[in-house]
Structures are given as structure tokens and as C-alpha cells.
Write an enzyme that holds these catalytic residues in place. Structure first.
Site, PDB file in Angstrom:
ATOM      1  N   SER A   1       0.836  -1.203   0.000  1.00 52.76           N
ATOM      2  CA  SER A   1       0.000   0.000   0.000  1.00 52.76           C
ATOM      3  C   SER A   1       0.870   1.251   0.000  1.00 52.76           C
ATOM      4  O   SER A   1       0.566   2.237  -0.664  1.00 52.76           O
ATOM      5  CB  SER A   1      -0.925   0.003   1.211  1.00 52.76           C
ATOM      6  OG  SER A   1      -0.165   0.121   2.386  1.00 52.76           O
TER       7      SER A   1
ATOM      8  N   ARG B   1       0.324   3.555  -3.179  1.00 52.66           N
ATOM      9  CA  ARG B   1      -0.323   4.843  -2.938  1.00 52.66           C
ATOM     10  C   ARG B   1       0.443   5.957  -3.644  1.00 52.66           C
ATOM     11  O   ARG B   1      -0.124   6.758  -4.369  1.00 52.66           O
ATOM     12  CB  ARG B   1      -0.375   5.130  -1.438  1.00 52.66           C
ATOM     13  CG  ARG B   1      -1.043   6.462  -1.110  1.00 52.66           C
ATOM     14  CD  ARG B   1      -1.006   6.765   0.362  1.00 52.66           C
ATOM     15  NE  ARG B   1      -1.674   5.727   1.138  1.00 52.66           N
ATOM     16  CZ  ARG B   1      -1.049   4.885   1.947  1.00 52.66           C
ATOM     17  NH1 ARG B   1       0.255   4.950   2.069  1.00 52.66           N
ATOM     18  NH2 ARG B   1      -1.709   3.977   2.619  1.00 52.66           N
TER      19      ARG B   1
ATOM     20  N   ASN C   1      -0.983   7.819  -7.080  1.00 58.08           N
ATOM     21  CA  ASN C   1      -1.246   9.253  -7.087  1.00 58.08           C
ATOM     22  C   ASN C   1      -0.456   9.969  -8.167  1.00 58.08           C
ATOM     23  O   ASN C   1      -0.983  10.789  -8.909  1.00 58.08           O
ATOM     24  CB  ASN C   1      -0.904   9.855  -5.725  1.00 58.08           C
ATOM     25  CG  ASN C   1      -2.075   9.791  -4.783  1.00 58.08           C
ATOM     26  OD1 ASN C   1      -3.006  10.583  -4.898  1.00 58.08           O
ATOM     27  ND2 ASN C   1      -2.054   8.831  -3.888  1.00 58.08           N
TER      28      ASN C   1
END
Lengths: 295, 156
Positions: A225, A229, A233
Site C-alpha cells: 500500500s 499509494r 497518485n
């Protein structure tokens, strides 16, 4: 613009392809000319653009902060030293806030992560065609390469290798400190004795695999994660920049529209760039804190 | 989304940067910050100490001034008293001296008077003798009438 001879899809794909050096299936080493060749290279290939830009930006960080560190005095700070100290204190405050154990590695690690990721993310704000176009011109005129095969992905954090590289290093550190602080038995019991626990020994043994499964997922999901992440993004942001850049080939109106959109998105993206670097840094510190304490 | 050698390269690069940061960047900066923090704390403490010392010395100075004022007042009072005493002494001395001078002058005057009286008496005796001679027409034998003449002179 590079899109003159390309379809939109090709333009986007071209922007999302890394400059890859590796072993072709026929055994020869060289740069991949298209996405297919990159796939065929498999694991034994390296993204030259990712390496170059991450090294350049890491070097920039080291150079800038090293310069400040050499000049560091207890006197009145000025200019660069002032700025660097501001960043260092910011990181130090954050680390002190969420990390309670004594470990000299954590704060420098957090500083490196924050500044490096921030710098790599900031490459996002450079208009998407500038550096790839310049690279293509140089490669074309100096080395005679076909510009269509010269890839240059500038934003390192949109390469999943880079984000995983960092998050896996953090993961290894987490495991290392878990073993070191809690001992193999402590770490193992942390993985198998919770969240379900019982006084009855038989129940305990029955719960073990369930606990291990749950805790294992929790453990593995942290680095995944963490890296996805950041990657997600920045990749999405870069993608939107590329889509906006497509507007420039649509005439005056769409060109102006594109300019306006790019500016707006860039302003908004400054927030994301900063926030993602900060989140990565803070989560890293939190994971390492968890590795240092039984819970 | 190709996972390849870059992953390892990036991990190594990351660890190298972290190592470098830990060895050469973080400690000097932190030391500088700590040292400055200490310097500032010391400076503030010194300033506080200075302020207190200043207050103390001001208080002390005020005390000294007060004391000095008291002393000065004492001295002035003493001097005034002494001056008055001196004046009184001088007055007394002068009075005594004046009286002495007056007494001396009176004594002298009395002596002068007595002397003049003696002289006058003698002269009067001589005059009386001469007058008597003239009256009697003959010389008075001074020796023969000494006793009488002296008695006369004493009566005058």
C-alpha cells in the site's frame, strides 16, 4: 510536439514507457525499442531514465543538504542553511511525534525519503514534453537514434520499481527491527497470538494459522500500500498532465484551454506532490515505530 | 508496470542515500541545532542573571546612597553644632578678654589717678611751702618742717 506523427494512444503510451536497457530474447544487450521488447526482456532489464533521474535528484538532495551540513554552525543561520534547518526541524518534529524508541537511523531515513520523494514528485510539474523532446533531439542528432524509440519518463515515482524499491527497503528494515527488538519468538508470537487469543491451549493452536493469515496480510499490505499509494497518485497525476498536453494539438482554442488546465492542475498537484511525500515519510516512521514496540 | 532490475537498483540507491544522510548530513545539522539551542538557552539565562544582578546592584546602590545621605546629614549637623560651639567659645573668650582688658585699663587708670594725685600733692605741698614762705617772709626750712609738711600733704 511529438504527437504530430502519432495517434493519441501512441502519444500517451510513448510517455508512459521507460527508457529500458536490457537483454533481448536473442541474447544481445541494448535499449528496448518498444513496449513489446521491454516485456520480452523480463526481469533483467533496467529503466535507465528512472535510475538517472532518481540519482540526479538524490544527488541534488545530498549535495544541497551536505553543503548546508558542512556549513552548519551554532551561529545565526542564513540562506541555504536556514532553509535546510527548517526542513530538518520539520522532519525531526514529525519523527519525535510518532517515533518513541531511540534509533539514529529513523530521522535521517525520514528526511531522505521526504526530500527525495518530493524532488522526484516535483518533476511532475515540468511540462510533460520538455525533457522527453529534448532527449529525443539529443539522441536523434548525436547518436542517430530514431526519436520514436527514445523514451524518457521523467517522473521517477510513476515507475512502480522506484516506489517498490523504497517501500521494500523500508519493509526489510521493519522486519530487521522486529526481529532485533522483539526477538524471533516475540515477533512470531505477535504474528500468531493475535487478534484471536484464548486461554485454552488447544484453541490457541487452532487460532494460530488464522492469526498468521490475518497478520501476514497486514504485514505484506504495508509495503504494497505504501508504494502503490505513491505510485498511483503520481501516475494518475502524470496521466492527466499527458491528457491535457494532448489538447495542444487541437488548435488555438483547445491549446489555450490546455494551457489553463495545465496551470490549474499543476497548482493542485503541488499539494499532492507534497502530501504524498509527507504521507510516505510519516507511514514509514509509523511502521518502524510499530516494529520497535510490542502491540 | 514492469518489475525488473530497476527495483534492486532503486533500493540500493535509496539505501546509499539514507546511509549518506545518516552519516554526513543529519549529525552535523542536529549538532548545530542542539548547540544553537543551548547557546540561546545560555544567553537567555545569562540575560536573566544579568537582569537580577542589575536589580540587586541597583538596590545596593540605593542603599549606599541612602547611607551616604544619612552620613552627610550627620556630618552637616555635627559641623553646624561645632560651628555654633566655636562661635559660643569665641564669644565667651571675647567677653573674658574684654573684661580683662577693661579691668587692666581700670587698674591703670587708678594708678594714673593715684600717681597724678601724688604729684599734685607734692606740688601742692611745694606750693603751700612757697606760699607759707611768702607769708612768713622767710625761708622755711624744709628739713625742719618735714614732718609738718608731710602731714599737710597727706591731708590734701
Amino acid at each position: 510536439m511529438a504527437s504530430e506523427k502519432l495517434t493519441s494512444t501512441e502519444y500517451i503510451k510513448h510517455h508512459l514507457t521507460n527508457l529500458t536497457f536490457g537483454q533481448h530474447p536473442d541474447g544481445s544487450w541494448g535499449f528496448a525499442h518498444n513496449a513489446q521488447e521491454i516485456k520480452e526482456m523480463g526481469f533483467w532489464a533496467i529503466h535507465v531514465d528512472t535510475m538517472i533521474w532518481s540519482f540526479l535528484l538524490g544527488g541534488l538532495f545530498i549535495w544541497l543538504f551536505g553543503k548546508a551540513a558542512r556549513r552548519a554552525t551554532a551561529d545565526t543561520p542564513s540562506g541555504l542553511l536556514n532553509f535546510v534547518e527548517w526542513v530538518v526541524e520539520f522532519i525531526d518534529d514529525n519523527v519525535r511525534g510518532s517515533f518513541s524508541a531511540k534509533n539514529d537511523l529513523i530521522a535521517p531515513l525520514a528526511l531522505t525519503l521526504f526530500v527525495w520523494i518530493l524532488l522526484m514528485n516535483c518533476m511532475d510539474l515540468v511540462p510533460v514534453d520538455w525533457i522527453p523532446w529534448a532527449t529525443q533531439q539529443v539522441m536523434h542528432h548525436v547518436f542517430g537514434a530514431d526519436p520514436h524509440h527514445v523514451y524518457m519518463k521523467v517522473v521517477t515515482t510513476t515507475d512502480v520499481n522506484a516506489t517498490f524499491g523504497m517501500s521494500l527497503s523500508v519493509f526489510v528494515l521493519t522486519l530487521y527491527y522486529s526481529f532485533k527488538i522483539k526477538g524471533p519468538i516475540g515477533f512470531a508470537s505477535e504474528l500468531t497470538m493475535q487478534p484471536f487469543s484464548a486461554k485454552n491451549p488447544i484453541l490457541k493452536i487452532i487460532f494460530m494459522p488464522i492469526n498468521l493469515f490475518l497478520e501476514g496480510i497486514g504485514l505484506i499490505s504495508k509495503p504494497v500500500s505504501l508504494s502503490l499509494r505513491l505510485f498511483g497518485n503520481l501516475f494518475a497525476g502524470e496521466m492527466i498532465f499527458i491528457l491535457i498536453a494532448l489538447l495542444y494539438s487541437g488548435g488555438l482554442f483547445w491549446g489555450l484551454m490546455g494551457g489553463f488546465l495545465q496551470w490549474g492542475w499543476a497548482v493542485f498537484h503541488i499539494l499532492i506532490v507534497l502530501l504524498q511525500a509527507f504521507i510516505f515519510m510519516v507511514l514509514t516512521v509509523v511502521y518502524l515505530e510499530m516494529a520497535h514496540h510490542e502491540h | 508496470m514492469n518489475i525488473n532490475l530497476t527495483l534492486i537498483g532503486q533500493s540500493l540507491a535509496f539505501l546509499v542515500f539514507v546511509w549518506f544522510c545518516m552519516k554526513f548530513i543529519w549529525p552535523p545539522l542536529m549538532n548545530a541545532l542542539e548547540e544553537r539551542k543551548k547557546n540561546i538557552a545560555d544567553g537567555l539565562a545569562a540575560a536573566e542573571r544579568g537582569r537580577k544582578e542589575h536589580e540587586l546592584s541597583e538596590k545596593r546602590a540605593a542603599e549606599v546612597i541612602k547611607e551616604a545621605k544619612g552620613k552627610a546629614a550627620d556630618i552637616i549637623a555635627g559641623a553646624e553644632r561645632r560651628g555654633a560651639e566655636i562661635v559660643e567659645e569665641a564669644k565667651t573668650d571675647a567677653k573674658i578678654e574684654g573684661e580683662r582688658i577693661i579691668t587692666a585699663a581700670q587698674t591703670e587708670i587708678e594708678q594714673e589717678i593715684n600717681r597724678a594725685r601724688e604729684t599734685l600733692r607734692g606740688e601742692l605741698a611745694a606750693l603751700a611751702t612757697a606760699g607759707a614762705e611768702q607769708i612768713l617772709g622767710k625761708e622755711v626750712d624744709a628739713d625742719a618742717h618735714r614732718e609738718m609738711l608731710d602731714e599737710l600733704a597727706a591731708q590734701l
